[in-house]
Design a protein around this motif. Structure first.
Motif, PDB file in Angstrom:
ATOM      1  N   GLU A 171      -9.420 -12.815 -18.751  1.00 35.34           N
ATOM      2  CA  GLU A 171     -10.748 -13.209 -18.295  1.00 35.34           C
ATOM      3  C   GLU A 171     -11.350 -14.261 -19.211  1.00 35.34           C
ATOM      4  N   SER A 206     -13.683 -13.186 -12.942  1.00 37.60           N
ATOM      5  CA  SER A 206     -14.370 -11.926 -13.224  1.00 37.60           C
ATOM      6  C   SER A 206     -13.398 -10.824 -12.836  1.00 37.60           C
ATOM      7  N   ARG A 259     -19.470 -11.213 -13.667  1.00 42.33           N
ATOM      8  CA  ARG A 259     -18.809 -10.542 -14.795  1.00 42.33           C
ATOM      9  C   ARG A 259     -19.659  -9.363 -15.287  1.00 42.33           C
TER      10      ARG A 259
END
Length: 455
Positions: free
Chosen positions: A15, A22, A108
C-alpha cells in the motif's frame, strides 16, 4: 505486543508503494428491517472487540523498519473512531449501494488507530439496511475477515463466543529474538530452499512470464467501481456433482466465461495465453479461524477463455487446478512466507518496495473464494439477508473478484478500476449466464437415456 506475520506486513508495504491503493477488504451485510440505535450498535461492536483483542490494537513500526512491525494495544482506543452512519439517496437501490461500496474501497484506513471500520447504511430499499465491515488486509484475510463479522452477530447459544489467542511478547526480548534468528540463517535457509525448489519452479516461471498484451493489466487510478453477481449455492453444488468438479472449479469456469465476454466486448481476441489469474488458497487450520492475520497462499493458472463450450471449459479448469494442486505450489509459497519470517524485516520491507518498482505483467485478474457461514445470521434479532464480499485491486490488476458463500447464496463482488474498467457489469452478467448454461447441461446429464425406462 505481537509481531505482524510476513504477509501481513507485506500488505502494508504494498500500500505504501502506490498512492492509488487502499488495501481494505470488506463484507457488506444486507439486513432486514431498520438498524438498531447507536447505543445498541455500539454495544454490539464493543462485544466484538472484547472477543478479539486485535481489534483494539494498532500497528507500531520501528525506525527505518529495522525490526518487524508489531500489534500493540491502542491506549486511546475509542469505538467512535470506527463507526460511521450514512444513508442512501432515494430510491436506495442496489446501484446506489454499490457506488457507496466502491467509495469505501477507495478510502485508506487510518493507521493512527486499529485498522477497521463499520459503516451503517440506512434507507436501503425494501425495508432494509446495510452494514459495511472493512478491515485492512494486514489485519485479516477472507476467512478471518468473515469471522470478525460473525462475532458481531447474535450467538446461536450461550457460550459460543470465540476468543482469538494472542501471544504476549516482552518488548525487551524482541532484539534478542532477532539476533537468534540471524544466527540461525546459515542453517535454516539452505534447508528450506532444498525443500521448496521443485515446487517453486512452475510458480516462479508463471510469476515472471509476461502474458499476451491485455487490457486487464495496466496502471490503475484511485477511484473504483463495484458490481455484484449472484448464484444459488445448491446449483453450483449440483453442477460440480454432475461433472465431478469442485465448487471452486465451477466458480472459475463462470469467471472464465465472463472474462471471455468482456474481452470480446472490447474487441480483443480471447487467446489461451491471454489471462493468467491469481487464485488465493487458504492455508488456515480450523482452530485458527478466529485469529486475525493472513494465512493464504496462491496458484496462478491460465483461464481457458479461448474455449467456447461451457462443459469443455469446466473440464479444462478442473484438470488445470488439479495439476496445480498436485505440484504443491500453494505449500511452496507458504514455505516462502515461513522463511521470510526468519529473515530480518528490513530486508523483507526493502525487497517489497524494490519489487513494486517493477510492474508485474504476468497476471491479469484475481479471484478469491471464501467459504462463509452456512447458518443464517442475525444482528440484534434482525435477519442478515445477504453477504456481499468486496476486495481491493492492486499490482496493475484492473479487476478483482471475491466470491462468498452464505447459507444457500453464492455472491460475487466485482471490483474494477473506475477509468480502465467501466464495463465490469459485463463480468457480472457473464457469470450469471455461464452458471445457468452449466446448470442446464448438468440437468441434461441427469436425465435418463432413451430406452432405460423399464430395463
Amino acid at each position: 505486543m505481537t509481531e505482524l506475520r510476513p504477509l501481513d506486513s507485506g500488505f502494508m508495504e504494498l500500500e505504501d508503494a502506490d498512492r492509488h491503493l487502499s488495501l481494505g477488504i470488506g463484507a457488506v451485510a444486507i439486513i432486514a428491517g431498520s438498524p438498531p440505535s447507536r447505543d445498541e450498535l455500539t454495544g454490539v461492536l464493543a462485544g466484538g472487540v472484547k472477543q478479539n483483542v486485535r481489534l483494539g490494537q494498532k500497528v507500531r513500526r520501528a525506525p527505518l523498519d529495522l525490526a518487524t512491525p508489531v500489534w500493540e494495544n491502542d491506549p486511546n482506543f475509542d469505538l467512535a473512531h470506527h463507526i460511521r452512519w450514512t444513508a442512501l439517496p432515494a430510491p436506495g437501490d442496489e446501484s446506489a449501494l454499490c457506488e457507496l461500496v466502491a467509495t469505501e474501497l477507495e478510502e485508506r484506513l487510518d493507521r493512527d488507530h486499529p485498522l477497521w471500520q463499520c459503516v451503517v447504511v440506512e434507507h436501503l430499499a425494501g425495508d432494509r439496511w446495510a452494514l459495511i465491515v472493512k478491515a485492512h488486509h494486514s489485519l485479516v484475510d477472507g476467512v478471518s475477515g468473515i469471522s470478525v463479522f460473525e462475532n458481531l452477530c447474535d450467538p446461536v447459544a450461550a457460550g459460543t463466543e470465540k476468543v482469538a489467542p494472542e501471544s504476549r511478547v516482552c518488548a525487551a526480548m524482541e532484539w534478542l529474538n532477532y539476533a537468534r534468528q540471524g544466527m540461525r540463517l546459515p542453517v535454516v535457509v539452505p534447508r528450506y530452499l532444498i525443500g521448496m525448489v521443485r515446487s517453486l519452479v512452475p510458480l516462479a516461471v508463471a510469476a515472471v512470464s509476461p502474458t499476451a498484451e491485455c487490457s486487464l493489466n495496466g496502471p490503475i487510478g484511485r477511484q473504483r467501481r463495484y458490481v455484484v453477481a449472484r448464484a444459488a449455492l445448491s446449483d453450483v453444488h449440483a453442477i460440480g456433482t454432475a461433472f465431478g468438479a469442485t465448487v471452486n472449479d465451477v466458480v472459475l469456469t463462470a469467471i472464465a466465461a465472463a472474462y471471455r465476454d468482456l474481452l470480446r466486448s472490447r474487441n480483443e481476441r480471447p487467446t489461451r495465453d491471454k489471462l493468467r489469474i491469481l487464485v488465493p488458497v487458504s492455508m488456515r487450520p480450523t482452530e485458527a479461524k478466529y485469529t486475525l492475520d493472513n494465512r493464504v497462499s496462491a496458484m496462478l493458472p491460465f483461464l481457458p477463455i479461448d474455449v467456447a463450450d461451457p462443459v469443455e471449459r469446466l473440464e479444462m479448469i478442473h484438470g488445470r487446478m488439479s495439476k496445480h494442486k498436485s505440484r504443491g505450489e500453494a505449500r511452496a509459497q507458504s514455505s516462502i512466507l515461513a522463511l521470510a519470517g526468519r529473515v530480518p524485516f528490513a530486508a523483507v520491507a526493502w525487497g517489497i518496495r524494490l519489487m513494486a518498482r517493477f510492474p508485474q505483467r504476468s497476471v491479469g485478474a484475481l479471484a478469491t473464494n471464501v467459504p462463509g457461514p452456512r447458518r443464517e445470521l442475525t444482528i440484534r434479532g434482525r435477519k442478515v439477508l445477504e453477504l456481499l464480499p468486496a476486495v481491493p485491486i492492486a499490482m496493475r490488476l484492473r479487476t478483482a473478484i471475491a466470491i462468498l458463500s452464505y447459507a444457500d447464496h453464492l455472491t460475487f463482488g466485482i471490483t474494477g478500476d473506475y477509468d480502465t474498467a467501466p464495463d465490469i457489469a459485463v463480468i457480472a452478467d457473464g457469470i450469471g449466464r455461464e452458471i445457468q448454461r452449466l446448470r442446464e447441461h448438468a440437468e441434461l446429464r441427469r436425465l435418463p437415456r432413451p430406452g432405460m425406462a423399464g430395463e
